[in-house]
Design an enzyme around this catalytic site. Structure first.
Site, PDB file in Angstrom:
ATOM      1  N   ALA A  75       0.818  -1.224   0.000  1.00 39.33           N
ATOM      2  CA  ALA A  75       0.000   0.000   0.000  1.00 39.33           C
ATOM      3  C   ALA A  75       0.849   1.270   0.000  1.00 39.33           C
ATOM      4  CB  ALA A  75      -0.925  -0.001   1.210  1.00 39.33           C
ATOM      5  N   GLY A  99       1.783   3.502  -5.686  1.00 36.11           N
ATOM      6  CA  GLY A  99       1.054   3.087  -6.885  1.00 36.11           C
ATOM      7  C   GLY A  99      -0.360   2.573  -6.673  1.00 36.11           C
ATOM      8  N   ASP A 124       7.553  -7.609   4.819  1.00 38.98           N
ATOM      9  CA  ASP A 124       8.111  -8.097   3.565  1.00 38.98           C
ATOM     10  C   ASP A 124       7.370  -9.396   3.267  1.00 38.98           C
ATOM     11  OD1 ASP A 124       9.576  -9.293   1.538  1.00 38.98           O
ATOM     12  OD2 ASP A 124      11.490  -8.508   2.261  1.00 38.98           O
ATOM     13  N   TYR A 160       8.855 -12.318 -15.255  1.00 37.24           N
ATOM     14  CA  TYR A 160       7.762 -11.490 -14.712  1.00 37.24           C
ATOM     15  C   TYR A 160       6.427 -12.011 -15.234  1.00 37.24           C
ATOM     16  CZ  TYR A 160       4.589  -7.691 -13.682  1.00 37.24           C
ATOM     17  OH  TYR A 160       3.505  -6.971 -13.223  1.00 37.24           O
TER      18      TYR A 160
HETATM   19  P1  NDP Z   1       4.809   0.247  -7.308  1.00 38.46           P
HETATM   20  O1  NDP Z   1       6.260  -0.059  -7.419  1.00 38.46           O
HETATM   21  O2  NDP Z   1       4.364   1.651  -7.365  1.00 38.46           O
HETATM   22  O3  NDP Z   1       4.234  -0.435  -5.972  1.00 38.46           O
HETATM   23  C1  NDP Z   1       4.598  -1.737  -5.608  1.00 38.46           C
HETATM   24  C2  NDP Z   1       4.169  -1.970  -4.175  1.00 38.46           C
HETATM   25  O4  NDP Z   1       4.515  -3.320  -3.822  1.00 38.46           O
HETATM   26  C3  NDP Z   1       4.864  -1.049  -3.201  1.00 38.46           C
HETATM   27  O5  NDP Z   1       3.943  -0.595  -2.260  1.00 38.46           O
HETATM   28  C4  NDP Z   1       5.917  -1.933  -2.544  1.00 38.46           C
HETATM   29  O6  NDP Z   1       6.102  -1.532  -1.188  1.00 38.46           O
HETATM   30  C5  NDP Z   1       5.195  -3.285  -2.578  1.00 38.46           C
HETATM   31  N1  NDP Z   1       6.143  -4.382  -2.472  1.00 38.46           N
HETATM   32  C6  NDP Z   1       7.092  -4.763  -3.363  1.00 38.46           C
HETATM   33  N2  NDP Z   1       7.804  -5.794  -2.865  1.00 38.46           N
HETATM   34  C7  NDP Z   1       7.287  -6.056  -1.631  1.00 38.46           C
HETATM   35  C8  NDP Z   1       7.602  -6.979  -0.618  1.00 38.46           C
HETATM   36  N3  NDP Z   1       8.607  -7.862  -0.755  1.00 38.46           N
HETATM   37  N4  NDP Z   1       6.874  -6.977   0.515  1.00 38.46           N
HETATM   38  C9  NDP Z   1       5.865  -6.096   0.681  1.00 38.46           C
HETATM   39  N5  NDP Z   1       5.520  -5.182  -0.239  1.00 38.46           N
HETATM   40  C10 NDP Z   1       6.231  -5.163  -1.385  1.00 38.46           C
HETATM   41  O7  NDP Z   1       4.122  -0.622  -8.469  1.00 38.46           O
HETATM   42  P2  NDP Z   1       2.593  -0.855  -8.870  1.00 38.46           P
HETATM   43  O8  NDP Z   1       1.672  -0.115  -7.993  1.00 38.46           O
HETATM   44  O9  NDP Z   1       2.517  -0.644 -10.323  1.00 38.46           O
HETATM   45  O10 NDP Z   1       2.491  -2.420  -8.601  1.00 38.46           O
HETATM   46  C11 NDP Z   1       1.478  -3.013  -7.820  1.00 38.46           C
HETATM   47  C12 NDP Z   1       1.044  -4.326  -8.430  1.00 38.46           C
HETATM   48  O11 NDP Z   1       0.487  -4.065  -9.717  1.00 38.46           O
HETATM   49  C13 NDP Z   1       2.195  -5.319  -8.682  1.00 38.46           C
HETATM   50  O12 NDP Z   1       1.739  -6.611  -8.334  1.00 38.46           O
HETATM   51  C14 NDP Z   1       2.447  -5.220 -10.187  1.00 38.46           C
HETATM   52  O13 NDP Z   1       2.973  -6.398 -10.694  1.00 38.46           O
HETATM   53  C15 NDP Z   1       1.020  -4.962 -10.669  1.00 38.46           C
HETATM   54  N6  NDP Z   1       0.891  -4.372 -11.992  1.00 38.46           N
HETATM   55  C16 NDP Z   1       1.462  -3.156 -12.300  1.00 38.46           C
HETATM   56  C17 NDP Z   1       1.300  -2.602 -13.559  1.00 38.46           C
HETATM   57  C18 NDP Z   1       1.944  -1.326 -13.979  1.00 38.46           C
HETATM   58  O14 NDP Z   1       2.025  -1.068 -15.210  1.00 38.46           O
HETATM   59  N7  NDP Z   1       2.382  -0.484 -13.067  1.00 38.46           N
HETATM   60  C19 NDP Z   1       0.459  -3.281 -14.560  1.00 38.46           C
HETATM   61  C20 NDP Z   1      -0.071  -4.556 -14.141  1.00 38.46           C
HETATM   62  C21 NDP Z   1       0.112  -5.047 -12.890  1.00 38.46           C
HETATM   63  P3  NDP Z   1       7.505  -1.419  -0.439  1.00 38.46           P
HETATM   64  O15 NDP Z   1       8.569  -1.221  -1.470  1.00 38.46           O
HETATM   65  O16 NDP Z   1       7.324  -0.247   0.478  1.00 38.46           O
HETATM   66  O17 NDP Z   1       7.621  -2.714   0.293  1.00 38.46           O
HETATM   67  C1  8X3 Z   2       2.827  -4.603 -15.683  1.00 36.37           C
HETATM   68  C2  8X3 Z   2       2.427  -4.343 -17.084  1.00 36.37           C
HETATM   69  O1  8X3 Z   2       3.139  -4.709 -19.485  1.00 36.37           O
HETATM   70  O2  8X3 Z   2       4.748  -3.687 -17.981  1.00 36.37           O
HETATM   71  O3  8X3 Z   2       2.377  -5.841 -15.252  1.00 36.37           O
HETATM   72  O4  8X3 Z   2       4.226  -6.035 -17.805  1.00 36.37           O
HETATM   73  S1  8X3 Z   2       3.695  -4.717 -18.139  1.00 36.37           S
END
Ligand code: NDP
Ligand code: 8X3
Length: 256
Positions: A14, A17, A64, A157
């Protein structure tokens, strides 16, 4: 429509993003927000915002999701006010690199698999038994278009997001006969920190991901998540794919 007022919604990742946008969107509906991520300072700031903007209560903790024992401890140690999780948003996730598979970095692979697949499993395993016992609950997994279509360099990924798809489907089968629901929200390109995490130290390359078209905003995805959770109890939105208008597929984005 189901009211979300005072329901406990647990969102992983949370701090940034899509997860952050989900926290705000559920708070707007009057839900009680339980948040986890590694960057506690971010969660602290967000919790203060949620209280000020929506007058709701929230609780956050450092987690984590790759740490199996920590996940179990955190969920088992929740106070009674927070343990009755009704909605779990499995959002924490990341990508690392865009290398060809035969040139890939093994540490990147481990991190993606440990976070996107095993982390999601650990959190689900810790939270869902309580939902089954209470006879209420909704699991919403954040997948991706990358779980439908593989793109060059996306190999591992994409595999993790194909795994999320299999786990969402498997969970739905395993929860058959209970009142629980399982949804998956699969976005295309969303402008978050995602690409900056994928290409650490290469801000220019990361920023280029979103050049020349209008990507989704995290709020666009959060709206789809809230939509799933507010349907009447007999409706299970199994899957939503949400893409920017300019994105026709994983590999075709119209850029000007
Ligand atoms: P961000 O990098 O903005 O956010 C990722 C979030 O995941 C952060 O809050 C981070 O928190 C948390 N996170 C990462 N690793 C861990 C961990 N080991 N433990 C706990 N929390 C973790 O990316 P998005 O908001 O884009 O990504 C969120 C989800 O959306 C992901 O699952 C991603 O694969 C998916 N997604 C994203 C897309 C995009 O284009 N952006 C498209 C499709 C899917 P912190 O680092 O503080 O732990
Ligand atoms: C994130 C979207 O297309 O960068 O899951 O993989 S893409």
């Amino acid at each position: 429509m189901i009211s979300l007022r005072d329901k406990v919604v647990f969102i992983t990742g949370a701090s940034s993003g899509i997860g952050r946008a989900c926290a705000r969107a559920f708070a707007r509906e009057g839900a009680k927000i339980l948040m986890a991520a590694r960057r506690l300072d971010r969660l602290k700031k967000l919790a203060a915002e949620l209280g000020a903007d929506y007058g709701i209560s929230s609780h956050f903790f450092d987690l984590d999701v790759r740490d199996r024992a920590a996940v179990e401890r955190a969920v088992a140690g929740l106070a009674p006010e927070w343990e009755t999780i009704e909605i779990l948003v499995n959002n924490a996730g990341l990508s690392r690199g865009l290398d060809k598979l035969h040139e890939g970095k093994l540490d990147d692979w481990e991190e993606m698999i440990d976070t996107n697949v095993k982390g999601l499993l650990y959190v689900s395993r810790a939270v869902i038994p309580g939902m089954v016992k209470r006879g209420r609950g909704h699991i919403i997994n954040i997948g991706s278009i990358a779980g439908h279509e593989v793109y060059p360099g996306g190999n591992v990924y994409c595999a993790t997001k194909f795994a999320v798809k299999a786990l969402s489907k498997g969970l739905r089968l395993d929860l058959s006969g209970t009142p629980l629901r399982v949804s998956e929200v699969d976005p295309g390109l969303v402008e978050t920190e995602f690409s900056f995490v994928r290409f650490p130290g290469d801000k220019e390359r990361a920023a280029k991901t979103y050049h020349g078209f209008k990507p989704l905003a995290p709020d666009d995805v959060a709206e789809a998540v809230v939509f799933c959770s507010t349907r009447p109890p007999h409706v299970n939105v199994s899957e939503i794919i949400v893409m920017p208008q300019a994105q026709a597929s994983s590999t075709l984005v119209h850029r000007t």
